[in-house]
Motif scaffolding. Structure first.
Motif, PDB file in Angstrom:
ATOM      1  N   TYR A 184       0.591  -1.331  -0.436  1.00  0.00           N
ATOM      2  CA  TYR A 184      -0.389   0.059   0.158  1.00  0.00           C
ATOM      3  C   TYR A 184       0.516   1.056  -0.022  1.00  0.00           C
ATOM      4  O   TYR A 184       1.542   1.205   0.671  1.00  0.00           O
ATOM      5  CB  TYR A 184      -1.532  -0.017   1.431  1.00  0.00           C
ATOM      6  CG  TYR A 184      -2.458  -1.131   1.480  1.00  0.00           C
ATOM      7  CD1 TYR A 184      -1.320  -2.127   1.489  1.00  0.00           C
ATOM      8  CD2 TYR A 184      -3.368  -0.710   1.046  1.00  0.00           C
ATOM      9  CE1 TYR A 184      -2.816  -3.177   2.083  1.00  0.00           C
ATOM     10  CE2 TYR A 184      -3.745  -1.621   1.279  1.00  0.00           C
ATOM     11  CZ  TYR A 184      -3.737  -2.890   1.254  1.00  0.00           C
ATOM     12  OH  TYR A 184      -4.315  -4.410   1.479  1.00  0.00           O
ATOM     13  N   TYR A 230       0.118   5.571   0.745  1.00  0.00           N
ATOM     14  CA  TYR A 230      -0.345   6.212   1.512  1.00  0.00           C
ATOM     15  C   TYR A 230       1.008   7.312   1.273  1.00  0.00           C
ATOM     16  O   TYR A 230       1.778   7.964   1.237  1.00  0.00           O
ATOM     17  CB  TYR A 230      -0.892   6.426   3.002  1.00  0.00           C
ATOM     18  CG  TYR A 230      -1.849   5.070   3.063  1.00  0.00           C
ATOM     19  CD1 TYR A 230      -1.585   4.062   2.962  1.00  0.00           C
ATOM     20  CD2 TYR A 230      -3.112   6.041   3.103  1.00  0.00           C
ATOM     21  CE1 TYR A 230      -2.962   3.430   2.488  1.00  0.00           C
ATOM     22  CE2 TYR A 230      -4.282   5.110   3.836  1.00  0.00           C
ATOM     23  CZ  TYR A 230      -3.554   4.268   3.035  1.00  0.00           C
ATOM     24  OH  TYR A 230      -4.974   2.886   3.572  1.00  0.00           O
ATOM     25  N   HIS A 288      -2.475   0.668  -4.313  1.00  0.00           N
ATOM     26  CA  HIS A 288      -1.800  -0.233  -3.950  1.00  0.00           C
ATOM     27  C   HIS A 288      -2.035  -1.527  -4.436  1.00  0.00           C
ATOM     28  O   HIS A 288      -2.863  -1.486  -5.576  1.00  0.00           O
ATOM     29  CB  HIS A 288      -2.576  -1.419  -2.116  1.00  0.00           C
ATOM     30  CG  HIS A 288      -3.993  -1.491  -2.903  1.00  0.00           C
ATOM     31  ND1 HIS A 288      -5.985  -1.257  -3.033  1.00  0.00           N
ATOM     32  CD2 HIS A 288      -4.632  -3.403  -2.970  1.00  0.00           C
ATOM     33  CE1 HIS A 288      -6.438  -1.799  -3.358  1.00  0.00           C
ATOM     34  NE2 HIS A 288      -5.709  -2.938  -3.090  1.00  0.00           N
ATOM     35  N   TYR A 341       4.341   6.993   1.920  1.00  0.00           N
ATOM     36  CA  TYR A 341       4.633   5.582   2.358  1.00  0.00           C
ATOM     37  C   TYR A 341       4.545   4.280   2.298  1.00  0.00           C
ATOM     38  O   TYR A 341       3.582   4.531   1.476  1.00  0.00           O
ATOM     39  CB  TYR A 341       3.886   5.831   4.351  1.00  0.00           C
ATOM     40  CG  TYR A 341       4.011   7.515   5.078  1.00  0.00           C
ATOM     41  CD1 TYR A 341       3.624   8.438   4.726  1.00  0.00           C
ATOM     42  CD2 TYR A 341       5.110   6.940   5.921  1.00  0.00           C
ATOM     43  CE1 TYR A 341       3.353   9.505   5.723  1.00  0.00           C
ATOM     44  CE2 TYR A 341       4.888   7.874   7.022  1.00  0.00           C
ATOM     45  CZ  TYR A 341       3.675   9.766   6.524  1.00  0.00           C
ATOM     46  OH  TYR A 341       4.621  10.350   7.788  1.00  0.00           O
ATOM     47  N   ARG A 375       0.812  -5.413   4.171  1.00  0.00           N
ATOM     48  CA  ARG A 375       0.403  -5.826   5.499  1.00  0.00           C
ATOM     49  C   ARG A 375      -1.153  -6.546   4.370  1.00  0.00           C
ATOM     50  O   ARG A 375      -1.121  -6.718   3.446  1.00  0.00           O
ATOM     51  CB  ARG A 375      -0.693  -4.435   5.974  1.00  0.00           C
ATOM     52  CG  ARG A 375      -1.496  -4.029   4.987  1.00  0.00           C
ATOM     53  CD  ARG A 375      -2.117  -2.974   5.601  1.00  0.00           C
ATOM     54  NE  ARG A 375      -2.832  -3.152   6.398  1.00  0.00           N
ATOM     55  CZ  ARG A 375      -5.036  -2.874   6.631  1.00  0.00           C
ATOM     56  NH1 ARG A 375      -5.290  -3.249   5.294  1.00  0.00           N
ATOM     57  NH2 ARG A 375      -5.280  -3.991   7.983  1.00  0.00           N
ATOM     58  N   ARG A 408      -4.439  -8.018   3.855  1.00  0.00           N
ATOM     59  CA  ARG A 408      -5.590  -8.013   3.817  1.00  0.00           C
ATOM     60  C   ARG A 408      -6.703  -8.864   3.960  1.00  0.00           C
ATOM     61  O   ARG A 408      -6.850  -9.921   3.804  1.00  0.00           O
ATOM     62  CB  ARG A 408      -6.147  -8.211   1.754  1.00  0.00           C
ATOM     63  CG  ARG A 408      -7.590  -7.530   1.324  1.00  0.00           C
ATOM     64  CD  ARG A 408      -7.589  -7.712  -0.177  1.00  0.00           C
ATOM     65  NE  ARG A 408      -8.998  -6.794  -0.354  1.00  0.00           N
ATOM     66  CZ  ARG A 408      -9.216  -7.022  -1.472  1.00  0.00           C
ATOM     67  NH1 ARG A 408      -8.966  -7.137  -2.451  1.00  0.00           N
ATOM     68  NH2 ARG A 408     -10.350  -6.461  -1.684  1.00  0.00           N
ATOM     69  N   ARG A 454      -9.231  -6.020   9.581  1.00  0.00           N
ATOM     70  CA  ARG A 454      -9.119  -4.282   9.125  1.00  0.00           C
ATOM     71  C   ARG A 454      -7.811  -3.355  10.750  1.00  0.00           C
ATOM     72  O   ARG A 454      -8.082  -2.910  10.882  1.00  0.00           O
ATOM     73  CB  ARG A 454     -10.383  -3.334   9.282  1.00  0.00           C
ATOM     74  CG  ARG A 454     -10.986  -3.897   8.489  1.00  0.00           C
ATOM     75  CD  ARG A 454     -12.486  -3.032   8.354  1.00  0.00           C
ATOM     76  NE  ARG A 454     -13.533  -3.528   7.537  1.00  0.00           N
ATOM     77  CZ  ARG A 454     -14.299  -4.867   7.623  1.00  0.00           C
ATOM     78  NH1 ARG A 454     -14.344  -4.473   8.594  1.00  0.00           N
ATOM     79  NH2 ARG A 454     -15.238  -4.995   6.929  1.00  0.00           N
ATOM     80  N   ARG A 455      -7.204  -4.923  11.048  1.00  0.00           N
ATOM     81  CA  ARG A 455      -6.134  -4.340  11.827  1.00  0.00           C
ATOM     82  C   ARG A 455      -5.617  -2.687  11.053  1.00  0.00           C
ATOM     83  O   ARG A 455      -5.533  -2.164   9.947  1.00  0.00           O
ATOM     84  CB  ARG A 455      -4.612  -5.416  11.350  1.00  0.00           C
ATOM     85  CG  ARG A 455      -5.047  -6.446  12.661  1.00  0.00           C
ATOM     86  CD  ARG A 455      -3.830  -7.474  12.686  1.00  0.00           C
ATOM     87  NE  ARG A 455      -3.599  -7.668  11.185  1.00  0.00           N
ATOM     88  CZ  ARG A 455      -2.820  -7.205  10.637  1.00  0.00           C
ATOM     89  NH1 ARG A 455      -1.776  -6.504  11.165  1.00  0.00           N
ATOM     90  NH2 ARG A 455      -2.330  -7.825   9.014  1.00  0.00           N
ATOM     91  N   ALA A 456      -4.644  -1.854  12.342  1.00  0.00           N
ATOM     92  CA  ALA A 456      -4.637  -0.240  11.396  1.00  0.00           C
ATOM     93  C   ALA A 456      -3.032  -0.472  11.330  1.00  0.00           C
ATOM     94  O   ALA A 456      -2.524  -1.464  10.661  1.00  0.00           O
ATOM     95  CB  ALA A 456      -4.068   0.403  12.976  1.00  0.00           C
ATOM     96  N   LEU A 457      -2.827  -0.005  10.150  1.00  0.00           N
ATOM     97  CA  LEU A 457      -1.633   1.034   9.431  1.00  0.00           C
ATOM     98  C   LEU A 457      -0.649   1.064  10.188  1.00  0.00           C
ATOM     99  O   LEU A 457      -1.099   1.541  10.937  1.00  0.00           O
ATOM    100  CB  LEU A 457      -2.089   1.823   7.964  1.00  0.00           C
ATOM    101  CG  LEU A 457      -3.073   1.169   7.559  1.00  0.00           C
ATOM    102  CD1 LEU A 457      -3.331   2.904   6.573  1.00  0.00           C
ATOM    103  CD2 LEU A 457      -3.063  -0.230   6.329  1.00  0.00           C
ATOM    104  N   PHE A 488       3.078   2.780  10.139  1.00  0.00           N
ATOM    105  CA  PHE A 488       3.905   3.928   9.691  1.00  0.00           C
ATOM    106  C   PHE A 488       4.648   3.780   9.819  1.00  0.00           C
ATOM    107  O   PHE A 488       5.867   4.326  10.773  1.00  0.00           O
ATOM    108  CB  PHE A 488       3.175   5.301   9.175  1.00  0.00           C
ATOM    109  CG  PHE A 488       1.436   5.318   8.895  1.00  0.00           C
ATOM    110  CD1 PHE A 488       0.285   4.789   9.514  1.00  0.00           C
ATOM    111  CD2 PHE A 488       1.346   5.908   7.206  1.00  0.00           C
ATOM    112  CE1 PHE A 488      -1.084   5.051   8.685  1.00  0.00           C
ATOM    113  CE2 PHE A 488       0.705   6.133   6.933  1.00  0.00           C
ATOM    114  CZ  PHE A 488      -1.322   5.965   7.849  1.00  0.00           C
ATOM    115  N   GLY A 489       6.052   4.244   9.257  1.00  0.00           N
ATOM    116  CA  GLY A 489       7.767   4.273   9.120  1.00  0.00           C
ATOM    117  C   GLY A 489       7.700   5.314   9.586  1.00  0.00           C
ATOM    118  O   GLY A 489       6.761   6.448   8.691  1.00  0.00           O
TER     119      GLY A 489
END
Lengths: 110, 112
Positions: free
Chosen positions: B34, B36, B49, B87, B91, B93, B97-100, B102-103
Motif C-alpha cells: 500500500y 499513502y 495498492h 509511505y 500488510r 488484506r 482491518r488491523r491498523a496501518l 506507518f514508518g
C-alpha cells in the motif's frame, strides 16, 4: 459525504485537565481508529474499533479511553492530560483496503 | 506486517515523473503493498495498492518486481502539490482491518 470529521482543530490544555476529541464519519464504515503523530515522526495507533460496541488497544493506549456507541462516532478521551500527550491526533475509518483520515486535532498540553 | 525500507528524501522537478522506491524483501505471499502520502499538516491520503501485478489509477502507478521484494510508486507528472511524505506499507488484506503501521516514509520535494 463529509468523510471523516474531527473537532476541535486546535486545543490547549493544562496538565491534569481532561477532554474529549470528537470523530465522526458518514461513510458507514465499521472500522475506526485513532492515531497520534509527534513532530517529525510517523503515526502511532492509540485505539481502534471494528464496530459499534467493540474497541481494542493499539500501540500507545495509555492515558486514553475510547468508546463506540454508534457506527458514526468514535470519541477519544484524555483522562488527565500530560505534556507527553502534546501531539496531532488523527482519526480514520475504513472499509476494505483504504483508510480515510480526518484533518487532525492539534493538541498542546502545558 | 513485513518491514519496509524507503529513502528518507527525494527531489523531483515539476512536470517530471517521480519514482519512489520501496524495499520489502521479507514480504509474504498474502501481503499487499500500500502507498499513502501525507501532505504537510494534513491527514494521510490513500494512493494505491497492489499484490503482484502492476496497478494504475488516476493518481499514480505501482510497479512491483516479479519477486515482490521491492516496488516503485510513480507519479507521472509531479506537481508542487505532490510535495509530501510518502509511505510504503505492507500488510495482509484481512477482514480484521488491523491498523496501518506507518514508518518514516520518503519526503518528496517537487521543485519548480
Amino acid at each position: 459525504n463529509a468523510g471523516v470529521t474531527q473537532t476541535p482543530k486546535f486545543q490547549v490544555l493544562k496538565t491534569g485537565q481532561s477532554m474529549t476529541l470528537q470523530c465522526a464519519q458518514d461513510m458507514n464504515h465499521e472500522y475506526m481508529s485513532w492515531y497520534r503523530q509527534d513532530p517529525g515522526m510517523g503515526l502511532r495507533l492509540i485505539h481502534y474499533s471494528v464496530g459499534a460496541g467493540i474497541t481494542d488497544q493499539g500501540e500507545v493506549p495509555n492515558g486514553y479511553n475510547v468508546s463506540r456507541s454508534t457506527t458514526e462516532d468514535f470519541p477519544l478521551r484524555l483522562l488527565s492530560a500530560a505534556p507527553s500527550q502534546t501531539s496531532v491526533y488523527f482519526c480514520a475509518s475504513s472499509y476494505g483496503n483504504e483508510q480515510y483520515f480526518g484533518p487532525g486535532t492539534r493538541l498542546t498540553v502545558t | 506486517d513485513a518491514k519496509t525500507t524507503q529513502p528518507p528524501s527525494m527531489d523531483c522537478a515539476e512536470g517530471r515523473a517521480a519514482n519512489l522506491p520501496c524495499n520489502h524483501s521479507t514480504i509474504s505471499g498474502n501481503e499487499y503493498v500500500y502507498w499513502y502520502r501525507q501532505i504537510h499538516s494534513q491527514g494521510p491520503q490513500y494512493i494505491i495498492h497492489g499484490l503482484k501485478n502492476n496497478e494504475t489509477n488516476e493518481m499514480a502507478s505501482l510497479i512491483i518486481t516479479e519477486d515482490r521484494k521491492s516496488s516503485t510508486l510513480i507519479l507521472p507528472h509531479a506537481t508542487l502539490r505532490d510535495t509530501a511524505v510518502y509511505y510504503c506499507i505492507v500488510r495482509k488484506r484481512d477482514t480484521g482491518r488491523r491498523a496501518l503501521t506507518f514508518g518514516s516514509g520518503t519526503r518528496l520535494q517537487v521543485q519548480p
